[in-house]
Write an enzyme that holds these catalytic residues in place. Structure first.
Site, mmCIF file in Angstrom:
data_model
loop_
_atom_site.group_PDB
_atom_site.id
_atom_site.type_symbol
_atom_site.label_atom_id
_atom_site.label_comp_id
_atom_site.label_asym_id
_atom_site.label_seq_id
_atom_site.Cartn_x
_atom_site.Cartn_y
_atom_site.Cartn_z
ATOM 1 N N GLU A 130 -7.004 2.384 -13.340
ATOM 2 C CA GLU A 130 -7.227 2.895 -14.695
ATOM 3 C C GLU A 130 -7.416 1.714 -15.649
ATOM 4 O OE1 GLU A 130 -3.780 4.504 -16.865
ATOM 5 O OE2 GLU A 130 -2.754 4.567 -14.930
ATOM 6 N N HIS A 172 6.379 7.173 -7.860
ATOM 7 C CA HIS A 172 5.674 6.353 -8.845
ATOM 8 C C HIS A 172 6.725 5.778 -9.796
ATOM 9 C CE1 HIS A 172 3.284 4.842 -11.993
ATOM 10 N NE2 HIS A 172 3.623 5.789 -12.849
ATOM 11 N N CYS A 180 -2.132 6.985 -12.959
ATOM 12 C CA CYS A 180 -1.461 6.305 -11.837
ATOM 13 C C CYS A 180 -1.618 7.043 -10.523
ATOM 14 C CB CYS A 180 0.028 6.159 -12.149
ATOM 15 S SG CYS A 180 0.336 5.268 -13.666
HETATM 16 P P1 HMG Z 1 12.736 3.791 -25.709
HETATM 17 O O1 HMG Z 1 12.517 5.120 -26.335
HETATM 18 O O2 HMG Z 1 12.680 2.590 -26.571
HETATM 19 O O3 HMG Z 1 14.098 3.738 -24.940
HETATM 20 O O4 HMG Z 1 11.710 3.539 -24.532
HETATM 21 P P2 HMG Z 1 15.343 4.751 -24.948
HETATM 22 O O5 HMG Z 1 16.004 4.692 -26.250
HETATM 23 O O6 HMG Z 1 14.925 6.098 -24.391
HETATM 24 O O7 HMG Z 1 16.232 3.994 -23.880
HETATM 25 C C1 HMG Z 1 15.833 3.908 -22.554
HETATM 26 C C2 HMG Z 1 17.068 4.027 -21.662
HETATM 27 O O8 HMG Z 1 17.901 2.876 -21.896
HETATM 28 C C3 HMG Z 1 17.938 5.244 -22.008
HETATM 29 O O9 HMG Z 1 18.494 5.690 -20.794
HETATM 30 C C4 HMG Z 1 19.042 4.635 -22.884
HETATM 31 O O10 HMG Z 1 20.253 5.385 -22.869
HETATM 32 C C5 HMG Z 1 19.214 3.294 -22.221
HETATM 33 P P3 HMG Z 1 18.354 7.261 -20.375
HETATM 34 O O11 HMG Z 1 19.030 8.030 -21.439
HETATM 35 O O12 HMG Z 1 16.861 7.531 -20.325
HETATM 36 O O13 HMG Z 1 18.994 7.306 -19.051
HETATM 37 N N1 HMG Z 1 19.778 2.270 -23.111
HETATM 38 C C6 HMG Z 1 20.694 1.371 -22.719
HETATM 39 N N2 HMG Z 1 21.331 1.190 -21.547
HETATM 40 C C7 HMG Z 1 22.217 0.144 -21.466
HETATM 41 N N3 HMG Z 1 22.499 -0.665 -22.520
HETATM 42 C C8 HMG Z 1 21.892 -0.511 -23.707
HETATM 43 C C9 HMG Z 1 20.940 0.551 -23.843
HETATM 44 N N4 HMG Z 1 20.164 0.988 -24.868
HETATM 45 C C10 HMG Z 1 19.439 2.039 -24.402
HETATM 46 N N5 HMG Z 1 22.189 -1.314 -24.736
HETATM 47 C C11 HMG Z 1 10.387 4.777 -22.901
HETATM 48 C C12 HMG Z 1 11.762 4.240 -23.259
HETATM 49 C C13 HMG Z 1 10.384 5.208 -21.451
HETATM 50 C C14 HMG Z 1 10.088 5.960 -23.797
HETATM 51 C C15 HMG Z 1 9.347 3.656 -23.146
HETATM 52 O O14 HMG Z 1 9.610 2.570 -22.300
HETATM 53 C C16 HMG Z 1 7.921 4.108 -22.932
HETATM 54 O O15 HMG Z 1 7.280 4.707 -23.791
HETATM 55 N N6 HMG Z 1 7.340 3.775 -21.734
HETATM 56 C C17 HMG Z 1 5.959 4.097 -21.397
HETATM 57 C C18 HMG Z 1 5.816 5.513 -20.863
HETATM 58 C C19 HMG Z 1 6.449 5.709 -19.528
HETATM 59 O O16 HMG Z 1 6.688 4.781 -18.777
HETATM 60 N N7 HMG Z 1 6.690 6.984 -19.165
HETATM 61 C C20 HMG Z 1 7.225 7.322 -17.865
HETATM 62 C C21 HMG Z 1 6.700 8.658 -17.328
HETATM 63 S S1 HMG Z 1 4.927 8.802 -17.442
HETATM 64 C C22 HMG Z 1 4.321 7.883 -16.084
HETATM 65 O O17 HMG Z 1 5.066 7.525 -15.218
HETATM 66 C C23 HMG Z 1 2.870 7.575 -16.066
HETATM 67 C C24 HMG Z 1 2.504 6.166 -16.458
HETATM 68 O O18 HMG Z 1 2.801 5.261 -15.423
HETATM 69 C C25 HMG Z 1 1.001 6.107 -16.807
HETATM 70 C C26 HMG Z 1 0.003 6.631 -15.811
HETATM 71 O O19 HMG Z 1 0.178 7.627 -15.140
HETATM 72 O O20 HMG Z 1 -1.082 6.040 -15.798
HETATM 73 C C27 HMG Z 1 3.232 5.675 -17.701
#
Ligand code: HMG
Length: 391
Positions: A83, A237, A115
């Site tokens: 992609e 993935h 992906c």
């Molecule tokens: P965010 O919103 O900044 O993070 O980004 P958050 O506040 O949700 O925190 C993440 C995790 O860290 C949480 O854990 C927090 O509790 C924890 P969870 O509740 O999820 O278990 N946390 C901590 N832990 C320890 N110590 C701390 C601390 N602070 C927070 N101090 C988000 C997270 C995934 C939203 C962001 O990284 C993002 O937008 N990523 C891109 C999208 C993505 O990867 N999505 C995954 C599913 S889609 C997919 O897999 C397809 C993809 O690969 C694309 C394709 O298909 O081509 C993306």
């Protein structure tokens, strides 16, 4: 599937970039608690391409050892999944075909569905080998994940390529029928043609992924697939490695199983080791997980592995594979570990410079500096043409 008709992954090779940005460096720059990265999303570092690296150079680096080991005579097709396409018309695999010196009597095509398309490429390859057992298909998945600076997705960037040789009587993993499929029209993550960085609704994308796990698994079991207890390990993935934990916990709950941390770690632990270091490699990610599992787990001979491939937008597929006796002597474990440990650390300023780089669109001559330590490089953009060369 009877042994004599087994088709699957005969060879598997992973390549990544010259540079690496650690999450310690990213956290020190943006003021995040690094535990959010290390524990919260399960990432330690991300691969960053040098100026003269891209999906083609990584793909050729991954595929070259396969061609060196097996020769080119039986490879009639290259399916390139990405992609991070470098051209809207020409398939990136043609550059790889040329760099590796494959015969002109080869079919080359590029596939896209976020992906997921690495898995589409694998399944299409299996179909081609079914039609003619003497042929082999070179499947390549190669991507660079890029979000805007400061976007929550920034910490989930990464880059890698996986090359797989698909053949009859495979030496590594036999791929089984049935597959469970799931598609939903959803805008969880996408990249319009005019953007170099992806747009994403992060939390929505996690829900979409989990919904797709359920849907693909349901279709898999409706079609007579194995039960959960049959599997020794699961490759998901991995946009970030914690996502594999979330997905597996969700599947265990959905199937009415206890989802304690020990069970999750036992099932997916080895699959996350390389991804935690290279970051999201989109189409390659699940197969980087497979490489890590085969390289690092105790003997998996005759064990079943479950695969959950997800691509935003969204399409998912669940399927099973069985590890072939003698597989260990065909692995490239040292090469994979060296590719990851041999990357050069960069500071935030260098990362930012690379992130912001783009070629002028004036059709002039734009050579790029020699940086990569890989076997192939992008020489530059000359008259709107990307020119690749051996290093
Ligand atoms: P965010 O919103 O900044 O993070 O980004 P958050 O506040 O949700 O925190 C993440 C995790 O860290 C949480 O854990 C927090 O509790 C924890 P969870 O509740 O999820 O278990 N946390 C901590 N832990 C320890 N110590 C701390 C601390 N602070 C927070 N101090 C988000 C997270 C995934 C939203 C962001 O990284 C993002 O937008 N990523 C891109 C999208 C993505 O990867 N999505 C995954 C599913 S889609 C997919 O897999 C397809 C993809 O690969 C694309 C394709 O298909 O081509 C993306």
């Amino acid at each position: 599937m009877p042994e004599e008709f087994a088709i699957g992954i005969h060879d598997l090779s992973v390549a990544t970039t010259r540079y690496v940005l650690t999450h310690d460096t990213l956290a020190a720059h943006n003021g995040s608690d690094v535990a959010k990265y290390h524990k919260g999303i399960g990432q330690r570092s991300m691969s960053v391409p040098a100026a003269d690296e891209d999906i083609v150079t990584m793909a050729a680096a991954a595929a070259a050892p396969i061609v060196a080991r097996h020769g080119v005579d039986r490879i009639r097709t290259i399916v390139f999944a990405t992609e991070t396409s470098v051209d809207q018309a020409k398939a990136a695999g043609i550059h790889v075909h040329s760099l590796l010196g494959l015969p002109s009597a080869t079919r080359v095509v590029e596939l896209k569905q976020a992906c997921y398309s690495g898995t589409a490429a694998l399944q299409f390859a299996i179909g081609l080998v079914h039609r003619d057992r003497s042929q082999q298909v070179l499947v390549i998945a190669s991507d660079v994940s890029k979000y805007e600076l400061g976007n929550p997705g920034e910490a989930t960037q990464g880059a890698a390529a996986v090359a797989m040789l698909v053949s009859a009587d495979p030496a590594l993993v036999r791929i089984e029928d049935p597959s469970g499929m799931f598609t939903a029209d959803i805008m969880d993550f996408w990249r319009p043609n005019y953007r170099t960085t992806a747009l994403v609704d992060g939390h929505e994308s996690i829900s979409a992924y989990l919904q797709a796990v359920e849907g693909a698994w349901k279709d898999y079991t409706d079609r007579g697939g194995r039960t959960l207890d049959d599997f020794t390990a699961f490759c998901y993935h991995q946009p970030f490695t914690k996502m594999a934990h979330k997905a597996h916990r969700h599947l265990l709950h959905y199937c009415g199983h206890d989802a304690d941390e020990d069970a999750i770690t036992r099932h997916i632990g080895h699959t996350t080791t390389y991804n935690a270091e290279v970051g999201n490699s989109y189409t390659a990610s699940m197969y980087v997980g497979l490489a890590a599992l085969l390289d690092n787990a105790d003997d998996l001979t005759d064990q079943a592995i479950g695969f959950l491939s997800y691509g935003s937008g969204s399409v998912a597929e669940f399927f099973a594979g069985t590890v072939v006796p003698g597989y260990r002597s065909h692995l490239r474990s040292d090469m994979h570990r060296d590719a990851i440990s041999g990357r050069q650390d960069i500071d935030y300023a260098k990362y930012r410079e690379i992130h912001e780089h783009s070629f002028p669109v004036d059709g002039g001559d734009h050579p790029v500096p020699r940086e990569t330590t890989g076997p192939y490089r992008l020489a530059g953009l000359f008259g709107h043409k990307r020119i690749y060369e051996p290093r």
